[in-house]
Design an enzyme around this catalytic site. Structure first.
Site, PDB file in Angstrom:
ATOM      1  N   TYR A 179     -15.117  -2.155   8.623  1.00 19.80           N
ATOM      2  CA  TYR A 179     -13.693  -1.810   8.768  1.00 19.80           C
ATOM      3  C   TYR A 179     -13.210  -2.112  10.191  1.00 19.80           C
ATOM      4  O   TYR A 179     -12.119  -2.672  10.392  1.00 19.80           O
ATOM      5  CB  TYR A 179     -13.497  -0.335   8.436  1.00 19.80           C
TER       6      TYR A 179
ATOM      7  N   GLY B  49       0.826  -1.206   0.000  1.00 19.17           N
ATOM      8  CA  GLY B  49       0.000   0.000   0.000  1.00 19.17           C
ATOM      9  C   GLY B  49       0.852   1.244   0.000  1.00 19.17           C
ATOM     10  O   GLY B  49       0.574   2.219   0.714  1.00 19.17           O
ATOM     11  N   ALA B  50       1.913   1.245  -0.836  1.00 18.80           N
ATOM     12  CA  ALA B  50       2.966   2.259  -0.724  1.00 18.80           C
ATOM     13  C   ALA B  50       2.667   3.553  -1.453  1.00 18.80           C
ATOM     14  O   ALA B  50       3.466   4.492  -1.375  1.00 18.80           O
ATOM     15  CB  ALA B  50       4.283   1.680  -1.246  1.00 18.80           C
TER      16      ALA B  50
ATOM     17  N   GLY C 253       1.436   4.587   3.840  1.00 14.46           N
ATOM     18  CA  GLY C 253       2.474   3.901   3.073  1.00 14.46           C
ATOM     19  C   GLY C 253       3.335   4.859   2.284  1.00 14.46           C
ATOM     20  O   GLY C 253       4.570   4.706   2.208  1.00 14.46           O
TER      21      GLY C 253
END
Length: 468
Positions: free
Chosen positions: A161, A18-19, A24
């Site tokens: 979530y 998730g960069a 991220g």
């Protein structure tokens, strides 16, 4: 558990999932700035290529691979590429995540499963892969899972979530214990950010029908990124970023019966963004989002410091600072009073407990109480002795009376028993004689009868005797 030997950042290779967005993205930029080799993983190829070029332009060693964390095989291929380019990795950061805003009952099971594929199974896939690779290295390494404060205090409107982050917390703690049992040199940390200034609300699928936002206080992604990189060099079990979220979680854990009604009533309104109109964004639930590598956006007031995280990272320094401040404050209070240096003596005399009570009066009352207790015990002993003597006399008289009565009863009943025995013997003798006479008469009658019957026969012997 073997202790992991965590290297300084400038000697590490760090993998980030998730960069290309939010936390991220902030971690990637700060890790590259610190001199680490950075390997980027995300679903969006365009953003990955752009970020790689940006970081390489600063002199950093960076590479990337397109992969969905829900695909274990794709993650394994990315890890193999990192090994070929950098010789492996020292820290693996599981950061990829998606979200849904809306009631649970209005969220389709397909969307819920997809969210769990990324948020939970993505962490599982990355953690297991990283643990297997790191445990083979003699110095080990670190795995950092990015959770959420919502794993401690679930929130309405973000129920799915919250559930996924609860699952991440449980998995992380269980895996840590298994690594301890296997004596693996792997540090496993759980970082739980509170609300952050990220495009999180735009990447989430919105089912509410209105614009949403994270409620204040909101923290900068830099704060979370610095905490994550600190965990890459220091083995920390669990750390929270953001005191506001920790306060809500503490209230929920201590008084859930109070917190749940409050959250049910006020959380939806706090998450509603009344300053913006509702817009349909291309959420990142199924497809990668392309937002141009925006690290921090939208919130007018963003906190750049988390005292809670800093205290957790530096407990010794925090304790020392608190002690020094407390000493300075106390000295200032004592020396700035009108009584001057005598203030300490006055305060000491006030705090002396010996002056709080009249000790002579208390000693006299205690002596009176002790004398009363002794007198009462003495009277109780005398009464007990008298009662014992009386009980012994009564017992002796009862025993003598009982023994005499027993002898009289035995003598009386013995005479009656002998008389009954003699009567029984006489009855037996009398009836024995009567029985013998009856038997004799019966025998004679039987003989006479037999003779009469025999005399009626023609060949009777008795008849022949009478003729003779």
């Amino acid at each position: 558990m073997s202790r992991a030997h965590l290297k300084p950042l400038n000697k590490q290779t760090i993998v980030i999932t998730g960069a290309t967005s939010g936390i991220g993205l902030a971690v990637a930029r700060r890790a590259a700035k610190a001199g680490a080799c950075v390997f980027l993983i995300a679903r969006g190829e365009k953003d990955l290529a752009a970020l790689c070029e940006e970081l390489q332009a600063t002199g950093a060693r960076v590479a990337w691979s397109v992969a969905d964390v829900a695909d274990a095989d794709a993650l394994a291929e990315a890890a193999d590429k990192c090994r070929r380019l950098f010789g492996g990795f020292d820290t693996w950061i599981n950061n990829a995540g998606v979200s849904i805003f809306g009631p649970i009952r209005e969220t389709t099971l397909e969307d819920q499963r997809r969210l769990f594929e990324t948020n939970y199974w993505g962490v599982v896939n990355g953690s297991i892969l990283a643990a297997e690779r790191l445990r083979e290295r003699p110095w080990g390494g670190a795995i950092i899972n990015v959770g959420s404060i919502l794993s401690d205090a679930p929130m309405p409107v973000q129920g799915v979530y919250s559930a996924s982050k609860h699952a991440v917390k449980g998995f992380t703690n269980a895996l840590r214990m298994e690594l301890m049992r296997d004596d693996a040199p792997v540090s496993l940390s759980l970082v739980k950010p509170a609300a952050l200034d990220t495009p999180y609300n735009k990447h989430a699928r919105n089912l509410t029908g209105y614009a949403v936002q994270n409620p204040q206080p909101v923290y900068s992604t830099r704060v979370a990124a610095d905490t994550i990189l600190y965990c890459a060099t220091h083995p920390i079990r669990e750390i929270t970023v953001g005191g506001g979220g920790r306060l809500i979680a503490s209230l929920y854990n201590a008084l859930p019966g109070v917190a749940e009604p409050l959250l049910a009533k006020f959380a939806p309104s706090l998450m509603r963004d009344r300053s913006s109109a509702h817009e349909l964004y291309d959420d990142g639930l199924y497809d990668p989002s392309e937002d141009g590598l925006a690290e921090e956006v939208h919130y007018p007031m963003v906190r750049q410091f988390s005292a809670l995280a800093e205290v957790r990272k530096h407990p010794g320094i925090a304790a020392g600072v608190v002690a020094v401040l407390a000493g300075v404050g106390l000295a200032t209070l004592l020396l700035n009073q009108r009584t001057g240096p005598t203030r300490y003596q006055a305060l000491r005399s006030r705090l002396d407990p010996r002056d709080w009570v009249d000790t002579d009066s208390l000693r006299g009352r205690f002596d009176d109480f002790a004398e009363t207790v002794r007198h009462g015990l003495s009277e109780a002993g005398t009464r007990a002795h008298d009662f014992t003597d009386d009980a012994r006399d009564r017992g002796g008289r009862w025993w003598n009376k009982t023994r005499k009565s027993s002898r009289k009863a035995l003598k009386k009943h013995g005479k009656i028993a002998r008389r009954y025995a003699e009567d029984a013997g006489d009855y037996a003798k009398t009836h024995a004689k009567e029985g013998a006479g009856l038997i004799a008469l019966a025998t004679i009658a039987a003989a006479v009868g037999a003779a009469a019957l025999d005399a009626r026969r023609p060949d009777s012997r008795l008849r022949n005797i009478g003729r003779f």
